[in-house]
Design a protein around this motif. Sequence first.
Motif, PDB file in Angstrom:
ATOM      1  N   GLU A 190       0.783  -1.230   0.000  1.00 56.16           N
ATOM      2  CA  GLU A 190       0.000   0.000   0.000  1.00 56.16           C
ATOM      3  C   GLU A 190       0.820   1.288   0.000  1.00 56.16           C
ATOM      4  N   PRO A 191       1.948   1.391   0.722  1.00 58.49           N
ATOM      5  CA  PRO A 191       2.689   2.662   0.649  1.00 58.49           C
ATOM      6  C   PRO A 191       3.063   3.041  -0.782  1.00 58.49           C
ATOM      7  N   THR A 192       3.550   2.080  -1.554  1.00 61.56           N
ATOM      8  CA  THR A 192       3.922   2.372  -2.946  1.00 61.56           C
ATOM      9  C   THR A 192       2.692   2.611  -3.797  1.00 61.56           C
ATOM     10  N   VAL A 193       1.650   1.813  -3.583  1.00 62.51           N
ATOM     11  CA  VAL A 193       0.398   2.032  -4.316  1.00 62.51           C
ATOM     12  C   VAL A 193      -0.125   3.439  -4.058  1.00 62.51           C
ATOM     13  N   GLY A 194      -0.054   3.876  -2.814  1.00 69.94           N
ATOM     14  CA  GLY A 194      -0.532   5.211  -2.473  1.00 69.94           C
ATOM     15  C   GLY A 194       0.248   6.303  -3.184  1.00 69.94           C
ATOM     16  N   LEU A 195       1.572   6.162  -3.238  1.00 72.42           N
ATOM     17  CA  LEU A 195       2.393   7.162  -3.930  1.00 72.42           C
ATOM     18  C   LEU A 195       2.095   7.167  -5.428  1.00 72.42           C
ATOM     19  N   LEU A 196       1.941   5.976  -5.998  1.00 75.27           N
ATOM     20  CA  LEU A 196       1.636   5.874  -7.422  1.00 75.27           C
ATOM     21  C   LEU A 196       0.305   6.547  -7.732  1.00 75.27           C
ATOM     22  N   ASN A 197      -0.709   6.241  -6.948  1.00 76.19           N
ATOM     23  CA  ASN A 197      -2.030   6.797  -7.227  1.00 76.19           C
ATOM     24  C   ASN A 197      -2.111   8.286  -6.930  1.00 76.19           C
ATOM     25  N   GLU A 198      -1.328   8.743  -5.978  1.00 73.06           N
ATOM     26  CA  GLU A 198      -1.271  10.190  -5.724  1.00 73.06           C
ATOM     27  C   GLU A 198      -0.710  10.909  -6.946  1.00 73.06           C
ATOM     28  N   ALA A 199       0.319  10.328  -7.555  1.00 71.32           N
ATOM     29  CA  ALA A 199       0.922  10.941  -8.745  1.00 71.32           C
ATOM     30  C   ALA A 199      -0.014  10.855  -9.943  1.00 71.32           C
ATOM     31  N   ILE A 200      -0.723   9.731 -10.090  1.00 68.25           N
ATOM     32  CA  ILE A 200      -1.667   9.595 -11.201  1.00 68.25           C
ATOM     33  C   ILE A 200      -2.844  10.553 -11.027  1.00 68.25           C
ATOM     34  N   ALA A 201      -3.332  10.691  -9.791  1.00 63.64           N
ATOM     35  CA  ALA A 201      -4.430  11.627  -9.535  1.00 63.64           C
ATOM     36  C   ALA A 201      -4.026  13.053  -9.909  1.00 63.64           C
ATOM     37  N   ALA A 202      -2.794  13.437  -9.572  1.00 62.77           N
ATOM     38  CA  ALA A 202      -2.310  14.772  -9.940  1.00 62.77           C
ATOM     39  C   ALA A 202      -2.207  14.900 -11.459  1.00 62.77           C
ATOM     40  N   TRP A 203      -1.740  13.855 -12.118  1.00 63.38           N
ATOM     41  CA  TRP A 203      -1.652  13.828 -13.587  1.00 63.38           C
ATOM     42  C   TRP A 203      -3.032  14.095 -14.193  1.00 63.38           C
ATOM     43  N   LYS A 204      -4.035  13.377 -13.723  1.00 65.35           N
ATOM     44  CA  LYS A 204      -5.382  13.530 -14.249  1.00 65.35           C
ATOM     45  C   LYS A 204      -5.935  14.929 -13.967  1.00 65.35           C
ATOM     46  N   LYS A 205      -5.627  15.446 -12.800  1.00 60.88           N
ATOM     47  CA  LYS A 205      -6.147  16.757 -12.412  1.00 60.88           C
ATOM     48  C   LYS A 205      -5.542  17.872 -13.262  1.00 60.88           C
ATOM     49  N   HIS A 206      -4.252  17.784 -13.554  1.00 66.49           N
ATOM     50  CA  HIS A 206      -3.552  18.883 -14.207  1.00 66.49           C
ATOM     51  C   HIS A 206      -3.355  18.679 -15.704  1.00 66.49           C
ATOM     52  N   HIS A 207      -3.812  17.550 -16.226  1.00 61.87           N
ATOM     53  CA  HIS A 207      -3.555  17.235 -17.632  1.00 61.87           C
ATOM     54  C   HIS A 207      -4.100  18.303 -18.583  1.00 61.87           C
ATOM     55  N   ALA A 208      -5.310  18.767 -18.346  1.00 58.69           N
ATOM     56  CA  ALA A 208      -5.944  19.703 -19.282  1.00 58.69           C
ATOM     57  C   ALA A 208      -5.156  20.995 -19.434  1.00 58.69           C
TER      58      ALA A 208
END
Length: 654
Positions: A499-517
């Motif tokens: 979970e620690p690594t999963v959490g870091l990965l998903n935090e980065a992906i969530a930021a990617w999705k948020k700022h992509h536009a």
Amino acid sequence: MRVLLVNMPWSPIDLPSLALGILKRSVDERVEGATCEVLHANLEFTDWITDRTEFSAEDYEYYALSSYFLGCGDWVFSSALYDDPEWKEPEFVAVMSDKLRRERMRMTRELHRTVPEFVADVARRVAEIGPDVVGFTSTFQQNTAALAAARQIKRLAPHIVTVMGGANCDAEQGAAVHRNFPFVDYVVRGEGEDAFPRLLTALRDGDRTAAASVPGLCHRTPDGAHTANPMPTGPLPPAAILPPDYSGYFERLAASVARNWVEPKLVVEGARGCWWGEKHHCTFCGLNGSFMQFRSKSPDTFYQEIMDLAERHQVLDMYVVDNILDMRYLSTVLPRIIDSGHDLRMHIEIKANMRRPQLQVLADAGLVYVQPGIESLNSRVLDLMDKGVSGCQNVRMLRDAAETGLSVSWNYLHGFPGETAEDYDPVIRQLPALEHLDPPVDLSARIAIERFSPYFKRPELGFTGLRPEEHYLFTYDLPEPELHDLAYVFSAPERGITEPTVGLLNEAIAAWKKHHADARLTHTDLGDRIVLVSRRRSFPWRTLELTDPFETALFRLLDQPHGAMALHRKLTSRAHHADGAEHTPQDVEDLLRRWVDLGVVFTDAGQYVHIAPAAVNQDLLRLDYMRHLHTRPGSGTPAAPAPEAPAEPAPALS
């Protein structure tokens, strides 16, 4: 003989059923004296439920697709299957309370109590129509709805022969359906366009012996005992795969409330199986069921089917269901589509190592959406999947798709036996640099163990003690051994990253999705210089000019993934540098490291690739930068935004 084919919820409402379209044509063309109609019960349901609840297009999509691995769609109709509006509701609530939002839980329970009435209405309508045979297709979350309707029909009209088929009825799954639900008279396993007409012909002629000889068919002996014929020894040849007949779907959609929810699309099929999977079956993939063997229609046949469907239904949006593109079509079918003048918009699955010219052919032919099966950006994890691509190749795909105007639909997966946090840490650090490229459709998901996948069939790959996913336990009233044969998705102890690594990965992906536009990175090659323009939250620089011949040559080589030594070798093998300078391997590595820090280059497994799509408006960019050249700093130096900085040129599509 009158045949009625039924498409129950939760079949997608924006697509006609390919399976039933093919079966309708096979009945009409291959069963003498038979007529065939299709009841679009999924569309009937949208009208029925919106009269009773505040049900929306988003709700339908959730139960049809988004909740598949939670089993919510199947649990909704389990109440109708077992004649109990409160069927296993406490068990459902106990397991799902921490997985569903409060409103989604409320809606699911409300539907569960309501749908038995809908199934009863469908059964009454079928009984009134009075077909000799009623057939149900079952794919994804259609199983309990189809079974419930078959049960009610058999109760009202015992003489109507009930048949099931589809992806949920392949191999052991189909045998389990037939064995456990006696109101289903026959189950067709495997490809139905041959087996179903043979079954109907035998029923028409009263020939039990002929019915009992159909490969893959599940049937009952005169004393009612379940019998499953051996599966076919091979798949159908491509010439035997019929085009679909979608008569009635578009008319029914036009009369439904669903017409306000979706833009309808045609479903077309050029090939079955997977040419990559024949050689290297991706370890987590169970999509092709019993038959992996790749076979495709002739280019002439496939092109004509596409054109005929578009002209008949006046629909230009198409979903190509092939698991992987037949590469022959790049030089045969797609150029003819380009020349046809039809403004088609298509979605297809491809392999992620396709090159930019190939992607350009797809874009020119109207393939707006591609699904390249990226799954990861780390080469070691991709090797564990047996994907046959590298992390840099996947990033190159995202870059080149942005440049050619293709939208990429892809998932990030984790949970592979043997993966470690060290495989993910370098990728996570670099994800902010990729925010201008298409992000995954969702956060990273732990892989599901699917029937027919190598992970299911080969425990030595890392998964043992497989059990049916928990949702099967509160959907069906069956012992676990029977559920094991019925299920498609299985649970197992978690493997891979924690979970620690999963959490870091998903935090980065969530930021990617948020700022992509809002993110942009493009480059323009002006011959004597290369100009990069960036607008990404993690990188303060806005323009970067490469004027040193060493830098421009290196950047151009990074159009394709390379290792540092290969880059140095290619640079030094050239007869002359414009500046006459000699550059060492350390010079190459230093520049690569700098470009990684600036978010210009992605690196993985010792390879590097630049991540800047070419700017769309080349002329505007050239004019802009020639005019403002005197405001720019020296070679390779990034410039932060300033009041007098020129307007940013048009970015590449992403």
